[in-house]
Write an enzyme that holds these catalytic residues in place. Structure first.
Site, PDB file in Angstrom:
ATOM      1  N   SER A   1       1.080  -1.385  -0.279  1.00 10.70           N
ATOM      2  CA  SER A   1       0.527  -0.053   0.110  1.00 10.70           C
ATOM      3  C   SER A   1       0.759   1.039  -0.114  1.00 10.70           C
ATOM      4  O   SER A   1       1.619   1.368  -1.001  1.00 10.70           O
ATOM      5  CB  SER A   1      -0.998  -0.475   1.241  1.00 10.70           C
ATOM      6  OG  SER A   1      -1.878   1.195   1.138  1.00 10.70           O
TER       7      SER A   1
ATOM      8  N   HIS B   1      -2.078  -0.813  -3.873  1.00  9.35           N
ATOM      9  CA  HIS B   1      -2.846  -0.419  -3.727  1.00  9.35           C
ATOM     10  C   HIS B   1      -3.080   1.394  -3.833  1.00  9.35           C
ATOM     11  O   HIS B   1      -1.479   1.077  -4.522  1.00  9.35           O
ATOM     12  CB  HIS B   1      -3.347   0.571  -2.122  1.00  9.35           C
ATOM     13  CG  HIS B   1      -4.021  -0.526  -1.491  1.00  9.35           C
ATOM     14  ND1 HIS B   1      -3.631  -0.551   0.330  1.00  9.35           N
ATOM     15  CD2 HIS B   1      -4.859  -2.017  -1.538  1.00  9.35           C
ATOM     16  CE1 HIS B   1      -4.264  -1.799   0.475  1.00  9.35           C
ATOM     17  NE2 HIS B   1      -4.830  -2.303  -0.633  1.00  9.35           N
TER      18      HIS B   1
ATOM     19  N   ASP C   1      -5.115  -4.341   5.611  1.00 11.05           N
ATOM     20  CA  ASP C   1      -5.477  -4.874   4.026  1.00 11.05           C
ATOM     21  C   ASP C   1      -3.790  -5.902   4.629  1.00 11.05           C
ATOM     22  O   ASP C   1      -3.075  -5.798   4.582  1.00 11.05           O
ATOM     23  CB  ASP C   1      -5.259  -3.930   3.316  1.00 11.05           C
ATOM     24  CG  ASP C   1      -5.770  -5.143   2.260  1.00 11.05           C
ATOM     25  OD1 ASP C   1      -6.767  -5.807   2.072  1.00 11.05           O
ATOM     26  OD2 ASP C   1      -6.042  -5.033   0.459  1.00 11.05           O
TER      27      ASP C   1
END
Length: 190
Positions: free
Chosen positions: A10, A37, A129
């Site tokens: 991310s 992401h 996540d």
């Protein structure tokens, strides 16, 4: 042989993925699949940026693409990327942990299809996540590797993974690449 290496990143992921890919050889047998992401309206330049630093072929996944060795596959912006037996599937289901593509979705589908033949890697990030997906990879006897939090640009995601899952290795980026080469090479020789 490990059928697939799945990687989640991310915040700070672009530079981390570049370092990782720079240290992987062109003859790595296991395909690499990455969820980074990014904003749903982001352009598709991520693949071009990553291609500059690797001998492997980088491509953004299209629905029903066959999974082949020698490739680095990227989840497209605003789609979940799922593994099916030998193929990819894209989904526009609701975001998971505020993310689409979601690392959890990729990891869980890889664990479901390939079980112990999965290597999952969590890199830098500012959310959680990937934790559920990493847990599923481990419960299916796959391998879990997490970037050393002090080595990560954003430590939240690696720390969350280490706290929640009994991971196999916690390593800095350069060591992750070496471990992937070793694991994939060693298992090919078997």
């Amino acid at each position: 042989m490990f059928k697939i290496v799945v990687i989640g990143a991310s915040s700070g992921g672009l530079s981390a993925i570049k370092v990782l890919l720079q240290n992987l050889p062109k003859d790595l047998e296991s395909p690499i699949v990455i969820v980074q992401h990014r904003h749903r309206d982001s352009c598709n330049k991520l693949g071009e940026l990553l291609q500059q630093d690797t001998a492997l072929t980088v491509r953004e996944v299209e629905d029903k693409d066959e999974i082949l060795s020698g490739y680095v596959y990227l989840a497209p912006a605003d789609y979940h990327l799922l593994i099916e037996s030998g193929y990819f599937a894209l989904s526009i289901d609701a975001p998971v942990s505020y993310a689409r593509p979601s690392i959890d979705v990729l990891f869980e589908s890889a664990a479901d299809v390939y079980g112990k033949q999965v290597i999952a890697v969590i890199l830098t990030g500012a959310n959680e996540d990937g934790v559920q997906g990493l847990r599923m990879v481990k419960s299916n006897f796959g391998i879990a590797i997490v970037q050393e939090p002090t080595d990560a640009e954003y430590a939240v995601m690696p720390k969350a993974a280490i706290t929640a899952v009994a991971v196999d290795w916690i390593l800095p980026l350069e060591e992750i690449a070496k471990k992937l080469v070793y694991l994939c090479h060693y298992n090919i020789k078997k």
